[in-house]
Design a protein around this motif. Structure first.
Motif, PDB file in Angstrom:
ATOM      1  N   UNK A 191       0.871  -1.239  -0.019  1.00 51.86           N
ATOM      2  CA  UNK A 191       0.150  -0.119   0.020  1.00 51.86           C
ATOM      3  C   UNK A 191       0.765   1.208  -0.101  1.00 51.86           C
ATOM      4  N   UNK A 192       2.002   1.203   0.720  1.00 48.69           N
ATOM      5  CA  UNK A 192       2.920   2.179   0.739  1.00 48.69           C
ATOM      6  C   UNK A 192       3.560   2.646  -0.559  1.00 48.69           C
ATOM      7  N   UNK A 193       3.740   1.694  -1.397  1.00 44.22           N
ATOM      8  CA  UNK A 193       4.460   1.921  -2.594  1.00 44.22           C
ATOM      9  C   UNK A 193       3.499   2.357  -3.473  1.00 44.22           C
ATOM     10  N   UNK A 194       2.260   1.588  -3.465  1.00 41.63           N
ATOM     11  CA  UNK A 194       1.133   2.131  -4.429  1.00 41.63           C
ATOM     12  C   UNK A 194       0.841   3.442  -4.475  1.00 41.63           C
ATOM     13  N   UNK A 195       0.702   4.010  -3.130  1.00 39.74           N
ATOM     14  CA  UNK A 195       0.340   5.240  -2.631  1.00 39.74           C
ATOM     15  C   UNK A 195       1.370   6.344  -3.562  1.00 39.74           C
ATOM     16  N   UNK A 196       2.482   5.643  -3.558  1.00 37.00           N
ATOM     17  CA  UNK A 196       3.479   6.729  -3.996  1.00 37.00           C
ATOM     18  C   UNK A 196       3.921   6.344  -5.517  1.00 37.00           C
ATOM     19  N   UNK A 197       2.770   5.587  -5.956  1.00 36.07           N
ATOM     20  CA  UNK A 197       2.876   5.465  -7.565  1.00 36.07           C
ATOM     21  C   UNK A 197       4.001   4.850  -8.224  1.00 36.07           C
ATOM     22  N   UNK A 198       4.527   3.789  -7.444  1.00 37.09           N
ATOM     23  CA  UNK A 198       5.512   2.999  -7.841  1.00 37.09           C
ATOM     24  C   UNK A 198       4.894   1.858  -8.957  1.00 37.09           C
ATOM     25  N   UNK A 199       5.869   1.350  -9.915  1.00 41.01           N
ATOM     26  CA  UNK A 199       5.454   0.421 -10.641  1.00 41.01           C
ATOM     27  C   UNK A 199       5.655  -1.035 -10.092  1.00 41.01           C
ATOM     28  N   UNK A 200       4.529  -1.718  -9.678  1.00 43.74           N
ATOM     29  CA  UNK A 200       4.423  -2.916  -8.848  1.00 43.74           C
ATOM     30  C   UNK A 200       3.807  -3.827  -9.549  1.00 43.74           C
ATOM     31  N   UNK A 201       4.332  -5.271  -9.275  1.00 44.53           N
ATOM     32  CA  UNK A 201       3.349  -6.320  -9.643  1.00 44.53           C
ATOM     33  C   UNK A 201       3.212  -7.100  -8.219  1.00 44.53           C
ATOM     34  N   UNK A 202       1.990  -7.233  -7.629  1.00 40.97           N
ATOM     35  CA  UNK A 202       1.433  -7.832  -6.605  1.00 40.97           C
ATOM     36  C   UNK A 202       1.557  -9.277  -6.656  1.00 40.97           C
ATOM     37  N   UNK A 203       2.109  -9.928  -5.704  1.00 40.44           N
ATOM     38  CA  UNK A 203       2.325 -11.268  -5.695  1.00 40.44           C
ATOM     39  C   UNK A 203       1.588 -11.914  -4.289  1.00 40.44           C
ATOM     40  N   UNK A 204       1.445 -13.174  -4.834  1.00 40.88           N
ATOM     41  CA  UNK A 204       0.566 -14.059  -3.896  1.00 40.88           C
ATOM     42  C   UNK A 204       1.373 -14.453  -2.572  1.00 40.88           C
ATOM     43  N   UNK A 205       2.817 -14.361  -2.665  1.00 41.54           N
ATOM     44  CA  UNK A 205       3.418 -15.016  -1.860  1.00 41.54           C
ATOM     45  C   UNK A 205       5.100 -14.234  -1.841  1.00 41.54           C
ATOM     46  N   UNK A 206       5.871 -14.229  -0.932  1.00 42.31           N
ATOM     47  CA  UNK A 206       6.987 -13.567  -0.945  1.00 42.31           C
ATOM     48  C   UNK A 206       8.048 -14.523  -1.981  1.00 42.31           C
ATOM     49  N   UNK A 207       7.964 -15.700  -1.833  1.00 48.31           N
ATOM     50  CA  UNK A 207       8.524 -16.756  -2.905  1.00 48.31           C
ATOM     51  C   UNK A 207       8.427 -16.297  -4.225  1.00 48.31           C
ATOM     52  N   UNK A 208       7.168 -15.937  -4.547  1.00 48.04           N
ATOM     53  CA  UNK A 208       6.877 -15.524  -5.855  1.00 48.04           C
ATOM     54  C   UNK A 208       7.398 -14.422  -6.354  1.00 48.04           C
ATOM     55  N   UNK A 209       7.661 -13.510  -5.317  1.00 48.81           N
ATOM     56  CA  UNK A 209       8.385 -12.039  -5.921  1.00 48.81           C
ATOM     57  C   UNK A 209       9.744 -12.397  -6.246  1.00 48.81           C
ATOM     58  N   UNK A 210      10.413 -13.547  -5.127  1.00 51.75           N
ATOM     59  CA  UNK A 210      11.663 -13.878  -5.462  1.00 51.75           C
ATOM     60  C   UNK A 210      11.885 -14.563  -7.057  1.00 51.75           C
ATOM     61  N   UNK A 211      11.029 -15.312  -7.217  1.00 51.47           N
ATOM     62  CA  UNK A 211      11.145 -16.000  -8.613  1.00 51.47           C
ATOM     63  C   UNK A 211      10.870 -14.922  -9.690  1.00 51.47           C
ATOM     64  N   UNK A 212      10.343 -13.966  -9.401  1.00 49.41           N
ATOM     65  CA  UNK A 212       9.976 -12.872 -10.477  1.00 49.41           C
ATOM     66  C   UNK A 212      11.365 -12.390 -10.803  1.00 49.41           C
TER      67      UNK A 212
END
Length: 240
Positions: free
Chosen positions: A143-164
């Motif tokens: 939410x913090x980064x979204x409010x600051x308009x960062x370009x994000x991909x929201x993942x279902x887990x931390x591990x999914x983010x590492x894999x990306x």
């Protein structure tokens, strides 16, 4: 009349000692899931925050059960169902009045990680705004980064983010330093270092507003006692 009073006493006793249903989600090393041999549950839970919660409930003779849910679902059910709590949750301004709070049960430092052998020089958070990020959906940091308009991909887990990150689908992975270290070790990644540590959050247990104050008060008092003695810090490994 005596029978009615006895039944009323039984009801009040059951209410006072009602089991707290706790919902949580994978956030190693604070919360870890393991396959369980128990046919009635699909997970066995360990982790720093799990150990702390377990100690608080056991020392106050409070009953609880624990289940895994995605963050958003856990918050939805906690808000809707009495005697339900979820942890570890960031205590943000927009959430403050929606729940009753016990804590802290976790302390996290969030960082930005680039892929191994692909360093990205960052001095401030603003420097990262031109890059793409993988961040765990439903967290306060998302939410913090979204409010600051960062370009994000929201993942279902931390591990999914590492894999990306490792597959070059994003430039930076957003994770707390404890979780990132553990997941990197499990994936045998020695070179994963934070490019920038930019945010510290304190995790709490959020509880349904209709949960009796007396049930939660004794838990909160026990937790405060453990912080005063230093026991909570040792369980959370904050002294390392």
């Amino acid at each position: 009349m005596a029978r009615i009073l006895a039944l009323l006493g039984l009801f009040l006793s059951m209410h006072i000692h009602a089991e707290i249903r706790i919902l949580t989600f994978a956030s190693p090393p604070l919360v870890n899931f393991h396959k369980s041999d128990d046919i009635h549950t699909n997970h066995h839970f360990t982790g720093f925050s799990v150990d702390l919660i377990d100690k608080v409930f056991n020392d106050t003779n409070s009953k609880y059960s624990i289940q895994s849910k995605p963050i958003k679902r856990a918050l939805y059910e906690t808000k809707a169902i009495q005697n339900t709590c979820t942890f570890p949750i960031d205590r943000t301004q927009d959430r403050e009045a929606q729940f009753k709070w016990i804590g802290p049960v976790a302390i996290n430092r969030y960082a930005l990680y680039s892929a191994p052998n692909t360093p990205i020089s960052l001095t401030t958070l603003i420097d990262a705004k031109t890059y793409t990020h993988a961040v765990y959906s439903g967290t306060a940091i998302a939410n913090y980064l979204r409010e600051r308009q960062f370009h994000m991909y929201e993942t279902k887990s931390l591990l999914q983010g590492l894999r990306m990150l490792l597959s070059n689908r994003v430039d930076l992975w957003v994770a707390d330093t404890n979780s990132a270290k553990l997941l990197a070790e499990q994936a045998h990644i020695a070179q994963l270092k934070p490019e920038l540590i930019f945010f510290t959050s304190i995790g709490f247990m959020a509880c349904n507003n209709e949960t009796p104050n007396a049930d939660l008060y004794k838990l909160d008092m026990k937790l405060k006692e453990m912080y005063q003695s230093g026991e909570a810090q040792r369980i959370l490994h904050l002294d390392e």
